[in-house]
Write a protein that holds these residues in place. Structure first.
Motif, PDB file in Angstrom:
ATOM      1  N   THR A 462     -63.068-104.020 -54.074  1.00  0.00           N
ATOM      2  CA  THR A 462     -64.361-103.648 -53.507  1.00  0.00           C
ATOM      3  C   THR A 462     -65.461-104.522 -54.071  1.00  0.00           C
ATOM      4  O   THR A 462     -66.379-104.947 -53.349  1.00  0.00           O
ATOM      5  CB  THR A 462     -64.654-102.164 -53.780  1.00  0.00           C
ATOM      6  OG1 THR A 462     -63.573-101.358 -53.280  1.00  0.00           O
ATOM      7  CG2 THR A 462     -65.938-101.731 -53.113  1.00  0.00           C
ATOM      8  N   ASP A 463     -65.396-104.822 -55.368  1.00  0.00           N
ATOM      9  CA  ASP A 463     -66.371-105.712 -55.987  1.00  0.00           C
ATOM     10  C   ASP A 463     -66.290-107.111 -55.381  1.00  0.00           C
ATOM     11  O   ASP A 463     -67.320-107.759 -55.125  1.00  0.00           O
ATOM     12  CB  ASP A 463     -66.118-105.765 -57.492  1.00  0.00           C
ATOM     13  CG  ASP A 463     -67.276-106.398 -58.243  1.00  0.00           C
ATOM     14  OD1 ASP A 463     -68.367-106.526 -57.661  1.00  0.00           O
ATOM     15  OD2 ASP A 463     -67.093-106.784 -59.416  1.00  0.00           O
ATOM     16  N   THR A 464     -65.069-107.598 -55.162  1.00  0.00           N
ATOM     17  CA  THR A 464     -64.906-108.913 -54.529  1.00  0.00           C
ATOM     18  C   THR A 464     -65.484-108.915 -53.120  1.00  0.00           C
ATOM     19  O   THR A 464     -66.138-109.882 -52.695  1.00  0.00           O
ATOM     20  CB  THR A 464     -63.416-109.282 -54.481  1.00  0.00           C
ATOM     21  OG1 THR A 464     -62.912-109.380 -55.815  1.00  0.00           O
ATOM     22  CG2 THR A 464     -63.199-110.597 -53.764  1.00  0.00           C
ATOM     23  N   LEU A 465     -65.264-107.834 -52.382  1.00  0.00           N
ATOM     24  CA  LEU A 465     -65.792-107.749 -51.024  1.00  0.00           C
ATOM     25  C   LEU A 465     -67.315-107.689 -51.024  1.00  0.00           C
ATOM     26  O   LEU A 465     -67.978-108.299 -50.171  1.00  0.00           O
ATOM     27  CB  LEU A 465     -65.208-106.510 -50.336  1.00  0.00           C
ATOM     28  CG  LEU A 465     -65.278-106.461 -48.813  1.00  0.00           C
ATOM     29  CD1 LEU A 465     -64.628-107.668 -48.194  1.00  0.00           C
ATOM     30  CD2 LEU A 465     -64.617-105.183 -48.311  1.00  0.00           C
ATOM     31  N   SER A 466     -67.883-106.964 -51.974  1.00  0.00           N
ATOM     32  CA  SER A 466     -69.335-106.904 -52.089  1.00  0.00           C
ATOM     33  C   SER A 466     -69.912-108.289 -52.369  1.00  0.00           C
ATOM     34  O   SER A 466     -70.930-108.692 -51.766  1.00  0.00           O
ATOM     35  CB  SER A 466     -69.728-105.931 -53.199  1.00  0.00           C
ATOM     36  OG  SER A 466     -71.115-105.954 -53.435  1.00  0.00           O
ATOM     37  N   ASP A 467     -69.283-109.036 -53.258  1.00  0.00           N
ATOM     38  CA  ASP A 467     -69.765-110.379 -53.553  1.00  0.00           C
ATOM     39  C   ASP A 467     -69.607-111.308 -52.358  1.00  0.00           C
ATOM     40  O   ASP A 467     -70.440-112.196 -52.131  1.00  0.00           O
ATOM     41  CB  ASP A 467     -69.001-110.939 -54.755  1.00  0.00           C
ATOM     42  CG  ASP A 467     -69.604-112.222 -55.283  1.00  0.00           C
ATOM     43  OD1 ASP A 467     -70.610-112.156 -56.009  1.00  0.00           O
ATOM     44  OD2 ASP A 467     -69.080-113.303 -54.946  1.00  0.00           O
ATOM     45  N   ARG A 468     -68.557-111.084 -51.571  1.00  0.00           N
ATOM     46  CA  ARG A 468     -68.358-111.925 -50.392  1.00  0.00           C
ATOM     47  C   ARG A 468     -69.454-111.697 -49.365  1.00  0.00           C
ATOM     48  O   ARG A 468     -69.970-112.648 -48.750  1.00  0.00           O
ATOM     49  CB  ARG A 468     -66.993-111.639 -49.783  1.00  0.00           C
ATOM     50  CG  ARG A 468     -66.630-112.577 -48.640  1.00  0.00           C
ATOM     51  CD  ARG A 468     -65.317-112.201 -48.022  1.00  0.00           C
ATOM     52  NE  ARG A 468     -65.022-113.060 -46.876  1.00  0.00           N
ATOM     53  CZ  ARG A 468     -64.168-112.763 -45.914  1.00  0.00           C
ATOM     54  NH1 ARG A 468     -63.507-111.625 -45.952  1.00  0.00           N
ATOM     55  NH2 ARG A 468     -63.962-113.586 -44.909  1.00  0.00           N
ATOM     56  N   VAL A 469     -69.856-110.453 -49.146  1.00  0.00           N
ATOM     57  CA  VAL A 469     -70.943-110.168 -48.207  1.00  0.00           C
ATOM     58  C   VAL A 469     -72.247-110.765 -48.723  1.00  0.00           C
ATOM     59  O   VAL A 469     -73.018-111.370 -47.965  1.00  0.00           O
ATOM     60  CB  VAL A 469     -71.068-108.651 -47.998  1.00  0.00           C
ATOM     61  CG1 VAL A 469     -72.259-108.334 -47.106  1.00  0.00           C
ATOM     62  CG2 VAL A 469     -69.792-108.085 -47.367  1.00  0.00           C
TER      63      VAL A 469
END
Length: 808
Positions: A462-469
């Motif tokens: 989820t943290d990786t996805l947040s950084d991707r957005v």
């Protein structure tokens, strides 16, 4: 020509044998076979529900983690190549620029390259350079004009590190062509590793090009740490060799059946055991966003490997005793049900079949052996009455016709406990075993233990996805800065429109791009109508461009920002707070044009596409007020999160702990089951940092392949198979045997009661059909006997009248 007696006997025998292919025996035999097979599956299958000390869900999660890394790596490489190509195109479309100005402009807008350089192609002379030394010697400028001459290439430096070189040509009329080179490291952008995890990118031979997560030799202090680092490096190299080999397989053959969500080759690997920890890894080859569609990054043949150590728990292996007990109980109940069918349905029916054939052959000496209950008893009583009628007794109808009492006037038996009731009893017996398996036994919600690694992966992914957005929004803002730097005060609206069109074509993130003056006039536009408010007219003079697609107004912040010449307060903002779709926009001021800005409105579908990651469940992007802006599945814009506990989780992770906020994950247990949830706020720099958005994800633990739920799923499956087998076979028996049997019983009673007109037709060529045929033959025999009796009764009365005439 009439057939010989031998041939007739052969036909009768063959017809009798054919009747045995259908009828009552196949359903009972199939039911027995299915129950026996289900007992075997139950005995053997439950012991394998969790025979591995590392749950399958943990292995699958590592594959998903590697897929996230591969998606991020591919997007980063493709974005860098597209940005460099677009920047070079914008420079080529304008006036000639100095090499130093080119590299300075690139460095001020984009911070993704470790080194940039401009080289004159004809002479090979270095014209300008910034950052790390670019390995220019590795580029053969004489082959740039060939096919794929400008394709990105990997170069290995003397220190063992690998650099990815992106190339573009700068060309102006009357000047020598120049080569723009950008060098980048193969580091993972924004991948949250957490603790005890390492990640690496490898080439097609299995050589590690870059890695992260394993400490360097100078960072370890003790001998035990050195041993652990050496073991991790050795294990990672072993994983890399296997992953490179498997990455060459075809995706349809390499991936497990039913595994969806990733179009390339991915999977998980199991490593060695070290001090109670098992090394496991996930791997994923870089692949395009669509099946069969390659990109710049996919042509490099790279694969991502993510490794983590997981503590094994040997006590989690399932005890096979439950499977053995359940199989034994099924054998007992199944044997009882099959015994009931054999003893109360099949044997009486076969006995009636033989008795009816005996009567049709003329053997009337012995009484009919009728069963004691059910339709078989009713048919047996009818056959006995017909036997007596063939021996000379009269039926009720015959006695009523001549005023005498029939000798076979016994009332037929109508037992209440028929074949349908027997099938119901058998169904209840099988339901006694299947229903608890389906509804009661091995319920996992109260006892399920979610592995800690699953919770950690939910948080880190989820943290990786947040950084991707966040990075995607920052990239969009950087594009606008790059465009704004090339639109000077002398640029005409026609040229502006061309630049905007090229930018929107190169990047799918924008729904609309436009240049807006300080007074709100739209000077140039590409794409859909602007939704920014307070725009009196665009270049075509159209009104009403200041409303969003839903007719809603924007936030008051946009109006406040307009007072000092800015279209809105922050570099990136949400223009509305209601409607069916959030309007997310970014701007960059144009130098030399007071108050003018280039504005880009993002497509919400582009943000939603970033959230489509398998293995994370439901995913939502929420603003600072915890309202939903985007998601990977159905949602309503600006709605609240579906539960208060998710809102509390987002609020908790948004609080700063130390320097910045941190991602978090938790396991919820309530009446609705067990749920794993994670939340991660935007952390990092860039224009998107002011949004204070968060990404939250949640999924039910029942969908994970952990031991307790695997055991529950197998238990439910066994119950479903038991119910299916019982319903199929007993339903088959009811349709093929019981319903025709009940009809034949009614017809037999009517025939025995004196109905000689109704012809009996068999429905199927089976035992019940054979009984119907025998009853039809008996009906014909009774009719013939009745004709003979009538002829014999009239013959004595006619004889005295003929004697005198003979004497005359």
């Amino acid at each position: 020509m009439a057939a010989s007696p031998a041939k007739r006997r052969h036909k009768v025998r063959r017809r009798a044998d054919m009747s045995l292919l259908g009828g009552i025996r196949p359903p009972i035999a199939v039911l027995s076979a299915l129950l026996l097979s289900l007992a075997g599956i139950t005995a053997l299958g439950f012991g394998r529900a969790s025979e591995d000390s590392v749950p399958k869900a943990v292995m699958t999660s590592q594959a998903h983690f590697a897929e996230d890394g591969a998606v991020a790596m591919r997007a980063s490489i493709d974005e860098s190549a597209a940005d460099l190509a677009r920047t070079a195109g914008l420079f080529n479309a304008g006036d000639p620029a100095q090499p130093d100005a080119v590299v300075d402009k690139i460095g001020s807008v984009y911070q993704k390259w470790v080194g940039t350089a401009v080289v004159e192609i004809s002479s090979g002379r270095m014209l300008a350079a910034r950052g790390e030394n670019v390995p220019v010697a590795a580029i053969d400028t004489s082959k740039l004009s060939e096919e794929d001459g400008l394709s990105p290439r990997m170069v290995r430096l003397a220190n063992g590190e690998t650099r990815l070189l992106s190339l573009q040509v700068l060309s102006w009329k009357g000047q020598h062509q120049q080569l723009l080179i950008a060098s980048s490291s193969l580091r993972f952008p924004g991948i949250s590793l957490g603790k005890f995890r390492s990640i690496a990118v490898i080439d097609s031979t299995g050589r590690i090009l870059s890695s992260d997560g394993i400490p360097e030799s100078e960072q370890v202090l003790t001998e035990d740490e050195r041993t652990g680092v050496a073991r991790s490096e050795k294990q990672l190299k072993a994983f890399a060799k296997v992953a490179a080999k498997r990455a060459k397989e075809h995706p349809l053959k390499a991936n497990e059946p039913g595994q969806g969500g990733y179009t390339g080759v991915s999977g998980s690997l199991r490593g060695d055991l070290f001090e109670g920890d098992r090394a496991i890894a996930g791997y994923a080859a870089l692949t395009g966003p669509e099946p069969g569609k390659g990109t710049v990054a996919t042509s490099l043949g790279l694969t991502v490997v993510a490794m983590v150590d997981v503590a094994e728990d040997p006590t989690r292996v399932t005890d096979p005793l439950f499977g053995l007990l359940a199989a034994g109980a099924l054998l007992l109940i199944g044997a009882l049900a099959v015994g009931v069918l054999l003893g109360t349905v099949q044997r009486p029916l076969l006995r009636l079949f033989l008795e009816s054939r005996r009567l049709t052959r003329g053997d009337l000496t012995r009484p009919v052996l009728a069963p004691r209950f059910g339709e078989a008893a009713r048919i047996g009583d009818a056959l006995e009455r017909l036997r007596r009628q063939l021996l000379g007794e009269r039926s009720e109808a015959d006695g009523a016709a001549d005023g005498t009492s029939g000798g076979s006037a016994a009332r037929p038996r109508r037992g209440r406990f028929g074949a349908r009731a027997l099938l119901a009893v058998c169904g209840i017996l099988l339901l006694v075993w299947s229903a608890p398996m389906l509804l009661l036994l091995n319920r996992a919600d109260a006892t399920a233990v979610v592995p800690e690694q699953i919770t950690n992966d939910q948080r880190e992914r989820t943290d990786t996805l947040s950084d991707r957005v966040r990075r995607s929004l920052n990239e969009g803002h950087a594009d606008l800065l790059s465009v704004a730097g090339l639109l000077g005060e002398r640029t005409s609206p026609e040229d502006m429109t061309k630049v905007l069109e090229r930018t929107r074509t190169d990047h799918s993130r924008y729904r609309s791009l436009y240049v807006r003056d300080a007074d709100g006039t739209i000077v140039a536009r590409s794409g859909e109508s602007p939704r920014l408010p307070d725009n009196p007219k665009d270049e075509s003079g159209s009104e009403g461009a200041g409303k969003n697609g839903d007719g809603e107004g924007s936030k008051d912040g946009a109006k406040d920002a307009a007072a000092d010449g800015r279209p809105f307060a922050d570099p990136i903002t949400v223009l509305n707070d209601s409607g069916t779709e959030p309007v997310i926009a970014s701007y960059a001021e144009l130098p030399g044009r007071d108050g003018s800005s280039v504005i880009g409105e993002f497509r919400i579908d582009f943000i939603n596409s970033l959230l489509k990651r398998p293995g994370l469940g439901e995913i939502r992007v929420v603003d600072a007020e915890r309202r939903v802006l985007g998601g990977n599945s159905g949602y309503l814009a600006f709605e609240d999160l579906p539960s208060a506990r998710l809102t509390e989780l987002v609020a908790g992770t948004s609080q700063k702990t130390g320097v910045s906020a941190r991602a978090g994950a938790v396991v919820y247990r309530d009446g609705g089951g067990v749920q794993v949830a994670g939340a991660a706020p935007f952390v990092g720099g860039g224009a998107a940092s002011s949004l204070n958005w968060s990404v939250v994800s949640w999924q039910p633990a029942a969908g994970l392949a952990i031991p307790e739920y695997s055991l529950q799923n197998r238990t439910v499956l066994a119950g479903l198979l038991g119910i299916t087998a019982a319903a199929a076979c007993l339903g088959w028996l009811h349709i093929i045997v019981v319903r025709p049997l009940r009809e034949v019983a009614k017809q037999a009673e009517s025939l025995a009661g004196g109905d000689r007109r109704t012809v009996l037709y068999p429905r199927h060529h089976d035992e019940v059909g054979a009984i119907a045929r025998s009853l039809e033959l008996l009906r014909q025999q009774v009719l013939e006997q009745r004709k003979r009796d009538s002829a014999g009764a009239t013959a004595p009365a006619a004889a005295p009248a003929q004697a005198p005439a003979g004497r005359n």
